[in-house]
Design an enzyme around this catalytic site. Sequence first.
Site, PDB file in Angstrom:
ATOM      1  N   TRP A 144     -13.489  -6.377   6.257  1.00  0.00           N
ATOM      2  CA  TRP A 144     -12.939  -5.586   5.145  1.00  0.00           C
ATOM      3  C   TRP A 144     -12.298  -6.516   4.124  1.00  0.00           C
ATOM      4  CZ3 TRP A 144     -11.624  -0.431   3.650  1.00  0.00           C
ATOM      5  CH2 TRP A 144     -10.565  -0.325   2.743  1.00  0.00           C
TER       6      TRP A 144
ATOM      7  N   ASP B 284      -7.742  -6.384  -2.470  1.00  0.00           N
ATOM      8  CA  ASP B 284      -7.293  -6.939  -3.749  1.00  0.00           C
ATOM      9  C   ASP B 284      -7.740  -8.381  -4.030  1.00  0.00           C
ATOM     10  OD1 ASP B 284      -5.853  -4.693  -3.094  1.00  0.00           O
ATOM     11  OD2 ASP B 284      -3.895  -5.623  -3.305  1.00  0.00           O
TER      12      ASP B 284
ATOM     13  N   GLN C 266      -7.832 -10.306  -0.378  1.00  0.00           N
ATOM     14  CA  GLN C 266      -7.320  -9.769   0.865  1.00  0.00           C
ATOM     15  C   GLN C 266      -8.486  -9.525   1.825  1.00  0.00           C
ATOM     16  OE1 GLN C 266      -3.502  -8.372   1.333  1.00  0.00           O
ATOM     17  NE2 GLN C 266      -3.925 -10.431   0.604  1.00  0.00           N
TER      18      GLN C 266
ATOM     19  N   PHE D 107      -0.036 -10.709   2.256  1.00  0.00           N
ATOM     20  CA  PHE D 107      -0.444  -9.733   1.261  1.00  0.00           C
ATOM     21  C   PHE D 107      -0.752 -10.395  -0.085  1.00  0.00           C
ATOM     22  CE2 PHE D 107       1.341  -5.435   3.007  1.00  0.00           C
ATOM     23  CZ  PHE D 107       0.609  -5.610   4.157  1.00  0.00           C
TER      24      PHE D 107
ATOM     25  N   GLU E 163       1.793  -1.065  -7.663  1.00  0.00           N
ATOM     26  CA  GLU E 163       1.198  -2.188  -6.951  1.00  0.00           C
ATOM     27  C   GLU E 163       0.503  -3.145  -7.919  1.00  0.00           C
ATOM     28  OE1 GLU E 163      -0.081  -1.288  -2.574  1.00  0.00           O
ATOM     29  OE2 GLU E 163      -1.342  -0.120  -3.924  1.00  0.00           O
TER      30      GLU E 163
END
Length: 516
Positions: free
Chosen positions: A49, A52, A68, A111, A233
């Site tokens: 997966w 961002d 990410q 992150f 975000e």
Amino acid sequence: MMTTEYPVYHEIRDENEEIAKAEAAIDTLAMQRDDRWYPKFHIASDGGWINDPNGLCRYKGRYHVYYQLHPYGTQWGPMHWGHVSSTDMVSWRREPVTMAPSLEEEGQGVFSGSAIVDDEGKLRFYYTGERYNNGVDRTDGQWQVQMAAIAEDDDATKLKKLGMVIDCPREKVSEHFRDPKVWKQDGVWTMIHGVSDVKGNGQLWLYTSEDMVNWTFQYVLFEDPDPDVFMLECPDFFPLKDKDGNTKWVIVFSAMGAKPKGYMNRNTSNAAYMIGTWTPGEPFKPETELRLLDCGANYYAPQSFETDGRRIMYGWMRPFNESAPMQHDGWCGQMTLPRECFLGEDGDLHTVPVPEVDNLRINTFEHTVKAVENNEEKLVLEDAEAVEIELNINLKDTTAERAGLKVHATPDGSYTYVAYDAQAGTVVVDRQAAARGNRGYRAAVLTADELAADELQLRVFVDRGSVEVYVNDGLHVLSDYSYPSEGERAVKLCSESGVLAVDSLTVHDIKSIGLE
């Protein structure tokens, strides 16, 4: 003199071992991957997966896109950083996994964040680390902090983690505190990131630093006026010149919590922008309403960087709440094409594919079709795996209620429809006939000037499992996943309840960017 003292660094796992495990997991998924929808000219991971885009930059002659990554499955999970690089944004090289959760302050994930070259020519990274308050799960909330790292090699494939530089003032926020963007403003290092304050308001906080290590909170740069929005975000903030040479500032964020209204906010969360002015030391002053950066069903978390006087942006094509069929194929998620941002003659933000994308064209076909009659279809391509289609519609002579292109049209009757809707005054990407994935449609609302113009210009990029539509020099864009069935993937011109008048139709075959 720049200090090298960092306040917090607690290693709980060996970084190199974690990266090696992640690489092995990706290799396993890649060996089993089904390429039926795997992109030919969009960035994606070999397996696992992704979300961002992170750390976008040009450094020592190479463009870098980090992202990410969850390497252990095709759904969201503990975040790592994946990485690809290129000298020209045409041919890309896959790089090793760059970061894995190895410090206590990032125990549940490395992150999103950004990259910047410091005064000594070193490439520095700022990103968010997450851990659980109870050390086990999110039931008691999460603790997010801002972290730093620095590239140890010219190819920026090996990063040295430097530790936490901003702790979370947990008495002032409701757990969301992430996604730092750093730049130098008037000689001062400046950072913004997204926050949900203690009252649940979506805000952007601004910090400054003299040494890139010790950061001081200054003020709230922006608070979303929508009471439903609880978090902003992946913020971005950058200047652009308007047609008169005036500097305007564009603020970008991905708002969580906004409710749908008309054509706005139709996705679970939505990436949007405002144009205005900013004086350092003061809050941002918007001069426009909130506008979507991309009107498609699958766009989120854009990030930009500046190079050679250009502002270049990537976005993540997010599956949102749909059951994404590609998750069964060993991978999930891709980036958009790289887009150049500029303010047009209309004063609005335009985003168009960077000129380098034209170098992906390998064959060009000029079609002679000038009209599609009432309720007629005309075949453009029998089988199109990866193409760019330039369609200019003559609005003065078009009488159709809806007309445009059916792409990914397969023998079972499935297709995705890119259409001009004269009744609604929109350009739509309609997936009602999709055999799999989410259906429904998304629409870009044309302005009065666009509707009064002689021509509507569309650039449609069709990859194996996605469609990107650029309208009128990028004033509107729609990015959507599209999962064709087995068999030939035709492209057809069609017209409903009237005639489609075509000024020009050009098709370009697109070559691979080298990541397959």
